[in-house]
Design a protein around this motif. Structure first.
Motif, PDB file in Angstrom:
ATOM      1  N   GLN A  47       0.848  -1.193   0.000  1.00  0.00           N
ATOM      2  CA  GLN A  47       0.000   0.000   0.000  1.00  0.00           C
ATOM      3  C   GLN A  47       0.883   1.243   0.000  1.00  0.00           C
ATOM      4  OE1 GLN A  47      -3.621   0.332   0.628  1.00  0.00           O
ATOM      5  NE2 GLN A  47      -3.813  -1.838   0.117  1.00  0.00           N
ATOM      6  N   LEU A  48       0.462   2.242  -0.742  1.00  0.00           N
ATOM      7  CA  LEU A  48       1.119   3.546  -0.734  1.00  0.00           C
ATOM      8  C   LEU A  48       0.081   4.583  -0.357  1.00  0.00           C
ATOM      9  CD1 LEU A  48       3.440   3.606  -3.883  1.00  0.00           C
ATOM     10  CD2 LEU A  48       4.125   3.802  -1.493  1.00  0.00           C
ATOM     11  N   ALA A  49       0.182   5.096   0.858  1.00  0.00           N
ATOM     12  CA  ALA A  49      -0.790   6.077   1.344  1.00  0.00           C
ATOM     13  C   ALA A  49      -2.217   5.586   1.095  1.00  0.00           C
ATOM     14  CB  ALA A  49      -0.556   7.431   0.686  1.00  0.00           C
ATOM     15  N   GLY A  50      -2.427   4.277   1.324  1.00  0.00           N
ATOM     16  CA  GLY A  50      -3.753   3.700   1.165  1.00  0.00           C
ATOM     17  C   GLY A  50      -4.079   3.225  -0.233  1.00  0.00           C
ATOM     18  N   CYS A  51      -3.174   3.468  -1.189  1.00  0.00           N
ATOM     19  CA  CYS A  51      -3.411   3.054  -2.580  1.00  0.00           C
ATOM     20  C   CYS A  51      -2.691   1.729  -2.834  1.00  0.00           C
ATOM     21  CB  CYS A  51      -2.900   4.120  -3.541  1.00  0.00           C
ATOM     22  SG  CYS A  51      -3.069   3.691  -5.288  1.00  0.00           S
ATOM     23  N   PRO A  52      -3.393   0.680  -3.273  1.00  0.00           N
ATOM     24  CA  PRO A  52      -2.734  -0.609  -3.500  1.00  0.00           C
ATOM     25  C   PRO A  52      -1.866  -0.599  -4.756  1.00  0.00           C
ATOM     26  CG  PRO A  52      -5.046  -0.732  -4.133  1.00  0.00           C
ATOM     27  CD  PRO A  52      -4.851   0.622  -3.508  1.00  0.00           C
ATOM     28  N   VAL A  53      -0.679  -1.209  -4.662  1.00  0.00           N
ATOM     29  CA  VAL A  53       0.194  -1.411  -5.816  1.00  0.00           C
ATOM     30  C   VAL A  53       0.607  -2.873  -5.829  1.00  0.00           C
ATOM     31  CG1 VAL A  53       1.071   0.940  -6.050  1.00  0.00           C
ATOM     32  CG2 VAL A  53       2.156  -0.609  -4.437  1.00  0.00           C
ATOM     33  N   THR A  54       0.896  -3.380  -7.018  1.00  0.00           N
ATOM     34  CA  THR A  54       1.202  -4.797  -7.182  1.00  0.00           C
ATOM     35  C   THR A  54       2.643  -4.971  -7.642  1.00  0.00           C
ATOM     36  OG1 THR A  54       0.393  -4.737  -9.459  1.00  0.00           O
ATOM     37  CG2 THR A  54      -1.199  -5.320  -7.747  1.00  0.00           C
ATOM     38  N   PRO A  55       3.197  -6.193  -7.539  1.00  0.00           N
ATOM     39  CA  PRO A  55       4.584  -6.418  -7.961  1.00  0.00           C
ATOM     40  C   PRO A  55       4.828  -5.965  -9.401  1.00  0.00           C
ATOM     41  CG  PRO A  55       3.784  -8.309  -6.744  1.00  0.00           C
ATOM     42  CD  PRO A  55       2.601  -7.406  -6.944  1.00  0.00           C
ATOM     43  N   LYS A  56       5.986  -5.351  -9.609  1.00  0.00           N
ATOM     44  CA  LYS A  56       6.452  -4.828 -10.895  1.00  0.00           C
ATOM     45  C   LYS A  56       5.765  -3.528 -11.314  1.00  0.00           C
ATOM     46  CE  LYS A  56       9.693  -7.733 -11.970  1.00  0.00           C
ATOM     47  NZ  LYS A  56      11.100  -7.292 -12.122  1.00  0.00           N
TER      48      LYS A  56
END
Length: 462
Positions: free
Chosen positions: A285-294
């Protein structure tokens, strides 16, 4: 493209970056699938310091979509690698970039700057990016690396051509620079000559390390590009900000110790490297925003340095008196902080000091408008045209040229006499005497300092 206040591929967003990045600081956004933009100071700093969740391997590769699975050979250089390899190569290179060692280079930098400033005519127009911004960073990094002086002009010509072609890639020019490095490495190895420079270290690395000529040349290329382009940007930007408002330049002329503060504030206000990139290692998570591998994560260093939460309401202003300015992120943060930051600071400061001494009345040329190379990752001025020693007739009528005293205010403290002994003195009765009311050009800095130090504001320039 998803709805996003800042698109790193958009020229219009870069042209209106102040507003676009202000909007982007409100939340982490995803302008494209597989890409997140981080613009607030706290989250940028968080990602820079988290090497477990965010990889440095695809730094500088701004492309739509996630990072590729295959490894790029250039990911073996320091600016595009992760621990444990990054730890090993940074420890190896640090011997030539330790702050104490770089400070010992200042006399050599002063020699290079003195030579370059001497080539600027005493009168007329000069381009400070051409005379200094491109020359000094190159010659300094050639010295650290160990490039033979007979190759300096060719290296400079290739560097200038690279910058002239931005933002287009120039693999042919890069190849020519690599060829020079490979040749120099082979010559050094075959000659058996030992010198205290980076090339010697790559030829004789010790510590269980070994580099073939191509890999060694890649390391030299990375140091060359990082050491030249960002410092060229810094020099052009800081001189522009000082000359943009003549009173700033006058302050530095009167008090050259302000040059160091000017450099730091320029790094914050006009970050040479506008953004850097990371790639997510695991879902997070970045400031509540989901990010995935790569996923690619664009970290706006410039926006972090404009963040009102970190710098207050005056974040977009250039302020020579800003407190805590060295906390900016222009050189990154954490284990990937720029190795060459100390020498870049020295180069810019020494240039300011040298110009203030030789051209105290220097001003931006009439009609000059700053233009930047259209490379979104860099804030690199194309030119900086100045009138190095404008005649009195060319000066605006509002320009201070006469020193005056308000005798009702003057209390005879004598600080002005210390600042400008060629212009004023106290007589035997402690009364101020102005020896030269018409201030000569070479004493304009001293006059400004005399006005500034008066504790009762009895002096003024008009």
């Amino acid at each position: 493209m998803a709805d996003s206040p800042f698109d790193p591929f958009s020229q219009s967003h870069h042209a209106a970056a102040e507003q676009a990045l202000a909007d982007a600081r409100a939340r982490v956004t995803c302008p494209y699938p597989g890409m997140a933009v981080v613009a607030d100071n706290a989250t940028v700093r968080e990602v820079l310091g988290d090497v477990d969740r965010f990889s440095n391997e695809y730094n500088f590769d701004l492309e739509r979509g996630p990072a590729p699975a295959e490894r790029d050979p250039m990911n073996t250089v320091i600016a595009r690698s992760d621990p444990p390899f990054h730890t090993e190569i940074r420890r190896f290179l640090r011997r030539w970039f330790e702050p104490a060692r770089l400070r010992k280079l200042e006399p050599r930098v002063r020699e290079l700057v003195k030579e370059a400033v001497a080539e600027i005519p005493d009168h007329g127009r000069a381009d400070l990016v051409h005379h200094l911004g491109r020359v000094i960073p190159g010659r300094t990094v050639y010295t650290i690396i160990g490039v033979p002086t007979e190759d300096w002009d060719r290296m400079q010509a290739l560097s200038d051509e690279l910058n002239a072609n931005l933002p287009a890639a120039s693999p042919g020019l890069i190849g020519q620079i690599m060829d020079i490095f490979v040749r120099v490495l082979k010559q050094r190895r075959e000659s058996g000559e030992r010198r205290d420079d980076v090339i010697d270290g790559l030829v004789h690395p010790g510590e269980g390390l070994s580099f073939d000529d191509v890999v060694a040349a890649r390391h030299l290329l990375q140091l060359f590009v990082a050491g030249a382009d960002t410092t060229t940007s810094l020099i052009g930007n800081v001189l522009y900000r000082l000359l943009e408002e003549p009173s700033r330049w006058d302050r530095v002329v009167a008090d050259p110790s302000l040059a160091a503060a000017a450099v730091e504030e320029s790094l914050r206000r006009d970050s040479p490297l506008q953004y850097t990139l990371r790639t997510t290692v695991t879902g997070t998570q970045l400031a509540g925003c989901p990010v995935t591998p790569k996923d690619r994560v664009v970290l706006s260093l410039q926006s972090a340095n404009w963040d009102e939460h970190a710098w207050g309401d005056s974040a977009l202003e250039f302020d020579l008196d800003r407190v805590g300015v060295a906390a900016h992120l222009a050189f990154g943060s954490g284990i990937h902080t720029c190795l060459g930051a100390p020498i870049a600071r020295i180069e810019a400061r020494v240039i300011i000091e040298a110009l203030a001494e030789r051209f105290p009345r220097m001003r931006l040329s009439d009609g000059f408008t700053i233009e930047y190379v259209p490379a979104p990752q860099m804030r690199l001025p194309r030119s900086l045209l100045v009138d190095v020693n404008p005649s009195m007739a060319d000066e605006p009528t509002s320009r201070p040229t006469q020193l005056e005293v308000d005798r009702d205010r003057c209390e005879g403290h004598g600080l002005c006499e210390n600042a400008a002994p060629d212009l004023v003195h106290l007589d035997d009765d402690g009364m101020l005497v102005i020896d030269q009311s018409d201030v000569p050009a070479h004493l304009s800095g001293a006059a400004a300092q005399a006005v500034q130090v008066c504790p009762v504001a009895a002096l003024r320039l008009r």
